[in-house]
Design an enzyme around this catalytic site. Structure first.
Site, PDB file in Angstrom:
ATOM      1  N   SER A 253       0.880  -1.580  -0.531  1.00 16.69           N
ATOM      2  CA  SER A 253       0.251   0.338  -0.129  1.00 16.69           C
ATOM      3  C   SER A 253       0.915   1.134   0.118  1.00 16.69           C
ATOM      4  O   SER A 253       2.076   1.556  -0.129  1.00 16.69           O
ATOM      5  CB  SER A 253      -1.075   0.108   1.244  1.00 16.69           C
ATOM      6  OG  SER A 253      -0.413   0.027   2.586  1.00 16.69           O
ATOM      7  N   LYS A 254      -0.180   2.404  -0.044  1.00 22.79           N
ATOM      8  CA  LYS A 254       0.842   3.659  -0.183  1.00 22.79           C
ATOM      9  C   LYS A 254       1.948   3.663   0.920  1.00 22.79           C
ATOM     10  O   LYS A 254       2.743   4.541   0.918  1.00 22.79           O
ATOM     11  CB  LYS A 254      -0.098   4.823  -0.177  1.00 22.79           C
ATOM     12  CG  LYS A 254      -0.900   4.635  -1.299  1.00 22.79           C
ATOM     13  CD  LYS A 254      -2.057   5.855  -1.601  1.00 22.79           C
ATOM     14  CE  LYS A 254      -2.405   6.223  -2.482  1.00 22.79           C
ATOM     15  NZ  LYS A 254      -3.783   4.958  -2.994  1.00 22.79           N
ATOM     16  N   ARG A 255       1.442   2.616   2.527  1.00 21.66           N
ATOM     17  CA  ARG A 255       2.478   3.038   3.518  1.00 21.66           C
ATOM     18  C   ARG A 255       4.252   2.182   3.725  1.00 21.66           C
ATOM     19  O   ARG A 255       5.031   2.403   3.965  1.00 21.66           O
ATOM     20  CB  ARG A 255       1.940   2.396   4.669  1.00 21.66           C
ATOM     21  CG  ARG A 255       1.873   1.170   4.136  1.00 21.66           C
ATOM     22  CD  ARG A 255       0.948   0.780   6.290  1.00 21.66           C
ATOM     23  NE  ARG A 255       0.991  -1.095   6.286  1.00 21.66           N
ATOM     24  CZ  ARG A 255      -0.228  -1.614   6.089  1.00 21.66           C
ATOM     25  NH1 ARG A 255      -1.634  -1.209   5.503  1.00 21.66           N
ATOM     26  NH2 ARG A 255      -1.024  -3.104   5.510  1.00 21.66           N
TER      27      ARG A 255
END
Length: 316
Positions: A253-255
């Site tokens: 994900s974006k993390r």
């Protein structure tokens, strides 16, 4: 047979990462392998999370990967506009059609109220099986709720029936939507149209007849098939591919900032290295080697893609 029309429809809520590139590449190859037209649509309905600078970065990242499209927000096309934030009139028309058919109702339940209802188990972090609290409110009761509560959301009245389809990779899949999620929201209480309605309206109006996307949306497909039927829109053929996961077991994900395309590019990693890696993970080539996306078109095989989640090693 009609012209194949596929699409990639990302949300501009962060930098494009390896997981997004995986789905984009496979959707693009699936369409181009069949000589089809590719549509890029930006799913920016949520005003609190979508940002225009992410849209610009996404277009740049896609071009850098060697992926092109025939219609999109930067070039237009006969089915535009290609940003959902500009398509609300289409969603309003669809909602009006459902309202005229008496297939929707206002819902005044808050998230905290649903948390407190023991008959509303979680489907996921932000989703519940709706217990039907507001489904049978009288006109008088609705008026009273309207005085006491915030603006109502709008829910679809879901029939108690099984809805199934044959997925291009996962095979036969069916779901009793009324039991699996209950009456679901098609317009939020803040007036934002829900993903389930918007994606059906957009794919239907844009003549999309082939959709390849992540298998996190597999459970949503019966809901969407129901909406296609109720709105009189042709449903596309669906293929749901596995998601990419980090070695920590969590979905990319974006993390996972180090795996954003911007970060990888800044470290000198070429688009061909990334494309080759993703193609290898997708079973399209026997070993990891740098490749341009267009080199994979002729040999693309849907059946070669694994069904189970794909682990991304720390190789970058």
């Amino acid at each position: 047979m009609s012209q194949i029309r596929g699409r990639f429809a990302p949300s501009p809520t962060g930098e494009m990462h390896l997981g997004n590139a995986w789905t984009a590449l496979l959707a693009w190859l699936h369409t181009r392998n069949q000589g089809g037209q590719m549509v890029l649509r930006i799913e920016d309905l949520d005003p609190d999370r979508s940002r225009q600078d992410y849209v610009k970065q996404l277009l740049a990242d896609m071009h850098w990967l060697g992926l092109d499209w025939d219609e999109g927000p930067d070039m237009g096309g006969q089915y535009g506009p290609y940003c959902q934030s500009q398509r609300c009139a289409f969603y309003e028309d669809a909602l009006n059609k459902l309202q005229t058919a008496d297939l929707v109702y206002p819902c005044y339940c808050t998230r905290s109220e649903l948390h407190a209802v023991t008959l509303a188990p979680h489907l996921g972090e932000n989703e519940f099986i709706y217990p039907g609290t507001c489904r049978k409110l009288s006109i008088k009761q609705q008026a009273e709720k309207q005085k006491q509560s915030r603006r109502a959301a709008v829910r679809l009245t879901v029939p108690n029936e099984k809805i199934g389809f044959c997925d291009g990779l996962q095979g036969e899949y069916q779901q009793t939507v009324g039991c699996s999620c209950g009456d679901f929201v098609i317009r939020r209480s803040d007036g934002v149209y829900a993903y389930q309605l918007a994606v059906v309206v957009d794919d239907g109006h844009m003549a999309i007849n082939q959709v390849l996307r992540g298998d996190d949306l597999l459970m949503s497909t019966p809901r969407q098939l129901l909406l296609y039927r109720l709105l009189g829109l042709p449903a596309p053929a669906f293929t749901h591919v596995p998601l990419l996961y980090g070695i920590d077991g969590s979905r990319l994900s974006k993390r996972h900032g180090s795996l954003s395309l911007a970060s990888l590019r800044s470290r000198g990693i070429s688009a061909e290295v990334i494309t080759g890696y993703l193609a290898w993970k997708a079973g399209q080539i026997d070993r990891w080697e740098p490749l341009q996306a267009r080199e994979l078109i002729s040999q693309f095989s849907l059946k070669a893609i694994p069904v189970k989640p794909v682990i991304v090693e720390e190789v970058f």
